[in-house]
Design an enzyme around this catalytic site. Structure first.
Site, short mmCIF file in Angstrom:
data_model
loop_
_atom_site.label_atom_id
_atom_site.label_comp_id
_atom_site.label_asym_id
_atom_site.label_seq_id
_atom_site.Cartn_x
_atom_site.Cartn_y
_atom_site.Cartn_z
N GLY A 190 0.80 -1.30 -0.10
CA GLY A 190 0.06 0.02 -0.17
C GLY A 190 0.78 1.02 -0.04
O GLY A 190 1.95 1.16 0.09
N GLY A 202 0.47 5.78 0.96
CA GLY A 202 -0.27 6.81 1.14
C GLY A 202 0.38 8.17 0.78
O GLY A 202 0.84 8.26 -0.24
N SER A 244 2.54 10.12 1.98
CA SER A 244 4.09 10.58 2.05
C SER A 244 4.82 9.01 1.96
O SER A 244 6.28 9.04 2.48
CB SER A 244 4.39 11.52 2.96
OG SER A 244 4.12 10.73 4.40
N VAL A 266 4.44 1.14 1.66
CA VAL A 266 4.71 -0.06 2.51
C VAL A 266 5.03 -1.47 1.60
O VAL A 266 4.19 -1.78 0.45
CB VAL A 266 3.48 -0.49 3.50
CG1 VAL A 266 3.73 -1.61 4.36
CG2 VAL A 266 3.11 0.83 4.35
N ASP A 304 -5.32 9.78 13.52
CA ASP A 304 -5.59 9.36 12.21
C ASP A 304 -6.28 8.06 12.21
O ASP A 304 -6.19 7.07 11.55
CB ASP A 304 -4.41 9.29 11.30
CG ASP A 304 -4.53 9.23 9.86
OD1 ASP A 304 -5.61 9.72 9.58
OD2 ASP A 304 -3.81 8.97 9.23
#
Length: 436
Positions: free
Chosen positions: A110, A112, A114, A117, A228
Site C-alpha cells: 500500500g 499513502g 508520503s 509499504v 488518524d
C-alpha cells in the site's frame, strides 16, 4: 612494535650472529679469540631466545583474552538481542538486509500521502511489512512520532514495531509485523474483498480497536493521541483480529496536558470539528474519529459520499451525503437496524449489538468534546449487556465545516473535493500545549 615486526627483527639478528660466528671461525679457527666471540654471540642469541619466548607468551595471552572478549561480546549481543525481542523493543536493521528481505522493495502492500509499504521476509522467516518514509522534514517527523509512540507501548491490538533503519540524508524505514488480511477497509466497503466481513467479526474489531485506543489514552505513562483513526489504519491478522496501525501523525501528551494545538493533519473525512475549527485536539478527537469508524463498520459504506443525480445537470454539483446525520434520524425513529450493511441482512446476529454500536457511535460524534465519552466508557458501551442510552441531538457542524451541506450547491466540499476521503493530509502548522 607489532608482533610480525618483532619476530622478523629477532630472526634477522640471530641469523647475523650465526653468520658472524662462521666468519670468525674461518678467520681465526678454534683460537682464543674465536671462543671469546663464541661466548658473547651465544649469550646474545640466548637473550634473543628468552625475549622471543616472553614476547610470544605475552602475545598468546593477549590473543586469548581478545578471543574470549569477542566470544563474550557475541554472547552479550545475542542475549541483548533476545532481551530486545522479548521486550518488544525495535531493532536497528541495516539497509542491505531490508533490501534483501523485500526483494529490492518489489511487493507493494500500500501507499499513502508520503509513505509506501512493502512486504518482506527476514532471514529467520518472519514476515514483515516495511514502511518507507521520505528523508525530508515531514518524513522525519512521522518517523520520530511513530517510533516514540510504538517503542514505549505494548498492547495486543496495536501493530508491533519490530525495527527501523536510518539512512543519513536518505529515507527512513519502519519494520512491522505482517498482517495477512490487510486493512479493514478492504473487508467492509464494496469493491474490496469478495466476501464482506461478517457481523461477529465487525463487532470484535470495534471492541479491539476501542481497547487499543483506551490503552493509548489512559494506560500509557505519556498518553498518546493517534490522530488518524480510520479503516485504512486498522489491520487484520490471519484470525481477523484487529491491530491499530500508523501512528505517524500521533502526538504525546505529557504531564498534565489535556489538549494540544498542532498541525492540522489527518484525514478530512475523519477529523473532529474542533480540529477543523482550530480549537485544538485532545483524546476526545480520537473518540470522534472512532465513532465515524463505528458507523462505517455497521453500514459498510463511507460516511461521506456522493449521492443523488443532481450532479448530472449542467451547472450543478452532486449531493454529498453525511451518514451520521442519516443514522441520527434512524435512532430518533427507532430504525437502527436499517443502518446495517445490506449485505449482512439475513445473517444471524444480536440486534442489541447493532443498536448499541450505532448509538455508541453517535455519542462519539457529538460536536461538543465534553459530551463525548472517553474510550474506556466506549469499551463498556460495546461490551456491556445494558442498552446504550439514546444520544442527544447534535448540530453536526462538520457538515458545514467540510462544505457538505446537502442544500448548498454553491461549491463542492472544500477539503475533500475530488480527494480520496481516506487519504491523510496536512493543512496548517501551530504547536502549543494547554494544561488541564
Amino acid at each position: 612494535m607489532k608482533a610480525e615486526s618483532a619476530r622478523a627483527l629477532a630472526a634477522a639478528v640471530t641469523g647475523s650472529l650465526l653468520l658472524l660466528l662462521v666468519v670468525l671461525w674461518v678467520c681465526f679457527g678454534f683460537s682464543r679469540t674465536f671462543f671469546i666471540f663464541l661466548g658473547i654471540d651465544s649469550a646474545a642469541i640466548l637473550g634473543i631466545a628468552v625475549w622471543a619466548a616472553i614476547n610470544y607468551s605475552s602475545l598468546d595471552r593477549r590473543l586469548s583474552l581478545a578471543r574470549r572478549r569477542a566470544v563474550d561480546g557475541e554472547e552479550l549481543r545475542a542475549q541483548y538481542s533476545l532481551l530486545r525481542k522479548e521486550a518488544g523493543l525495535p531493532t536497528p536493521f541495516p539497509y542491505d538486509q531490508l533490501e534483501a528481505a523485500t526483494d529490492n522493495f518489489r511487493t507493494v502492500l500500500g501507499s499513502g500521502a508520503s509513505a509506501a509499504v512493502f512486504k518482506g521476509v527476514l532471514p529467520d522467516g518472519t514476515a514483515v511489512a516495511v514502511k518507507r518514509l521520505p528523508g525530508d522534514a515531514r518524513g522525519d517527523a512521522e518517523f520520530r512520532a511513530e517510533v516514540a509512540a510504538l517503542a514505549a507501548v505494548q498492547h495486543v491490538n496495536l501493530v508491533r514495531l519490530l525495527g527501523y533503519c536510518l539512512i543519513p540524508r536518505g529515507p527512513r524505514f519502519l519494520v512491522y509485523e505482517f498482517m495477512e488480511n490487510g486493512s479493514l477497509s478492504a473487508w467492509i466497503f464494496p469493491g474490496g474483498a469478495a466476501r464482506p466481513l461478517p457481523w461477529r467479526c465487525r463487532h470484535d474489531v470495534a471492541v479491539e480497536v476501542a481497547r487499543a485506543l483506551a490503552y493509548l489514552h489512559h494506560d500509557c505513562r505519556s498518553r498518546v493521541l493517534h490522530l488518524d483513526v480510520k479503516p485504512e489504519n486498522i489491520l487484520l491478522d490471519g484470525g481477523f483480529r484487529a491491530r491499530l496501525a500508523d501512528l505517524g501523525l500521533s502526538q504525546l501528551l505529557r504531564g498534565n496536558a489535556a489538549r494540544v494545538v498542532t498541525d492540522t493533519r489527518g484525514t478530512p473525512g475523519y477529523l473532529a470539528p474542533e480540529w477543523l475549527s482550530g480549537a485544538g485536539v485532545s483524546d476526545k478527537s480520537d473518540v470522534y474519529s472512532f465513532g465515524l469508524v463505528l458507523l462505517e463498520l455497521v453500514a459498510g459504506r463511507r460516511n461521506i459520499r456522493k449521492d443523488g443525480a443532481r450532479g448530472t445537470e449542467p451547472g450543478t454539483t452532486r449531493d454529498w451525503s453525511f451518514f451520521p446525520r442519516t443514522a441520527a434520524e434512524m435512532v430518533r425513529e427507532g430504525r437502527e437496524m436499517e443502518a446495517l450493511d445490506a449485505r449482512l441482512r439475513g445473517e444471524e446476529m444480536d440486534e442489541r449489538q447493532v443498536k448499541g454500536m450505532v448509538r455508541a457511535a453517535l455519542w462519539c460524534v457529538q460536536d461538543d468534546p465534553a459530551r463525548r465519552p472517553c474510550m474506556a466508557r466506549v469499551v463498556e458501551m460495546l461490551c456491556g449487556d445494558e442498552p446504550v442510552e439514546t444520544p442527544p441531538e447534535t448540530d453536526m457542524v462538520v457538515v458545514r465545516l467540510l462544505g457538505l451541506d446537502e442544500g448548498d450547491e454553491a461549491a463542492p466540499p472544500r477539503p475533500v473535493g475530488e480527494r480520496d476521503p481516506s487519504a491523510s493530509v496536512y493543512f496548517a502548522s501551530v504547536s502549543t500545549v494547554s494544561p488541564r
